[in-house]
Write an enzyme that holds these catalytic residues in place. Structure first.
Site, short mmCIF file in Angstrom:
data_model
loop_
_atom_site.label_atom_id
_atom_site.label_comp_id
_atom_site.label_asym_id
_atom_site.label_seq_id
_atom_site.Cartn_x
_atom_site.Cartn_y
_atom_site.Cartn_z
N ARG A 69 0.84 -1.19 0.00
CA ARG A 69 0.00 0.00 0.00
C ARG A 69 0.87 1.24 0.00
NH1 ARG A 69 -2.84 -0.36 5.99
NH2 ARG A 69 -0.91 -0.11 7.09
N THR A 116 -1.15 7.53 0.02
CA THR A 116 -2.57 7.44 -0.36
C THR A 116 -3.26 6.25 0.28
OG1 THR A 116 -2.10 6.04 -2.25
CG2 THR A 116 -2.01 8.42 -2.63
N ASP A 128 3.22 -4.58 12.42
CA ASP A 128 3.33 -4.93 11.01
C ASP A 128 3.64 -6.42 10.90
OD1 ASP A 128 4.25 -3.33 8.13
OD2 ASP A 128 4.70 -5.46 8.41
N ASP A 135 6.85 -7.38 8.93
CA ASP A 135 8.07 -7.08 9.68
C ASP A 135 8.29 -8.08 10.81
OD1 ASP A 135 8.72 -4.92 8.12
OD2 ASP A 135 7.84 -3.43 9.47
N1 URA Z 1 -0.76 -4.49 7.99
C1 URA Z 1 -0.09 -4.94 9.09
O1 URA Z 1 0.85 -5.71 8.97
N2 URA Z 1 -0.51 -4.52 10.30
C2 URA Z 1 -1.54 -3.69 10.48
O2 URA Z 1 -1.86 -3.35 11.62
C3 URA Z 1 -2.21 -3.22 9.32
C4 URA Z 1 -1.80 -3.64 8.10
#
Ligand code: URA
Length: 209
Positions: A104, A108, A200, A203
């Protein structure tokens, strides 16, 4: 929200609580995501069609039922979706796998596609799209659109944590899709992270931060 299935199970809650903990490292995080995916797949596959087969046991011939797993396609959304792929494949090992790379745009928040590789899809295929975090729903809605464009019709979406905003977008854009999740969290923050969430997922799976 009839299409939303929150899979309510003590083992899922237990494992997800460990995953949410910021001190849980990538090895344990990956293992737990795999284990929860197995449990979600068990639930999400409940209505898969079966075909009747004849089986010769050591004593007699009987009728059995089998899932046509060659007609199942799993689509992990790269990259965090890869963390759920093996969990599904361990229960449906003959499924085919299609890949969709979407990230993403940080400004935006719109999905940008960078990779598509699908096996041939037909209307009688069951497609299972996997991505651990259903946040804004835009990447997922885009993925569903791509699957449909390539001929897929019966689509299940499996995630670990969903935000209400993401669920609404997917249900509005694709009312025919069933969503299975281990948890429905509170909301998104201003950077479109799920609260309370787990951070995330990519990550944390691959220690990229
Ligand atoms: N993607 C993720 O890895 N964590 C989130 O909280 C939102 C999107």
């Amino acid at each position: 929200m009839n299409n939303l299935h929150i899979v309510d199970h003590p083992l899922i809650k237990h494992k997800l609580s460990i995953m949410r903990n910021k001190d849980t490292g990538p090895k344990e995080f990956r293992e737990l995501l795999n284990e929860i995916t197995l449990l979600l797949t068990y639930e999400a596959s409940r209505n898969l069609p079966t075909i009747e087969v004849e089986v010769e046991t050591p004593l007699t011939i009987t009728k059995g039922e089998m899932v046509e797993d060659k007609k199942i396609t799993i689509v992990p959304i790269l990259r965090a979706g890869l963390g759920m792929l093996d969990g599904v494949l361990s229960l449906v090992p003959n499924a085919s796998v299609g890949f969709l790379g979407v990230f993403r745009d940080p400004d935006t928040l719109m999905p940008i596609e960078y990779y598509v590789k699908f096996p041939p899809l037909t209307e009688d295929h069951q497609i299972i799209i996997v991505d651990p975090m259903l946040a804004t729903g835009r990447s997922m809605s885009h993925a569903i659109k791509q699957v449909k464009k390539h001929g897929g019709k019966h689509i299940i979406l499996m995630c670990l944590i969903a935000a209400p905003e993401g669920v609404s977008v997917v249900i509005q854009d694709h009312p025919d899709v069933e969503i299975y999740t281990a948890a429905l969290d509170e909301k998104l923050n201003d950077k479109a992270y799920i609260i309370p969430g787990l951070g995330d997922a990519g990550d944390r799976l691959y220690r990229t931060k």
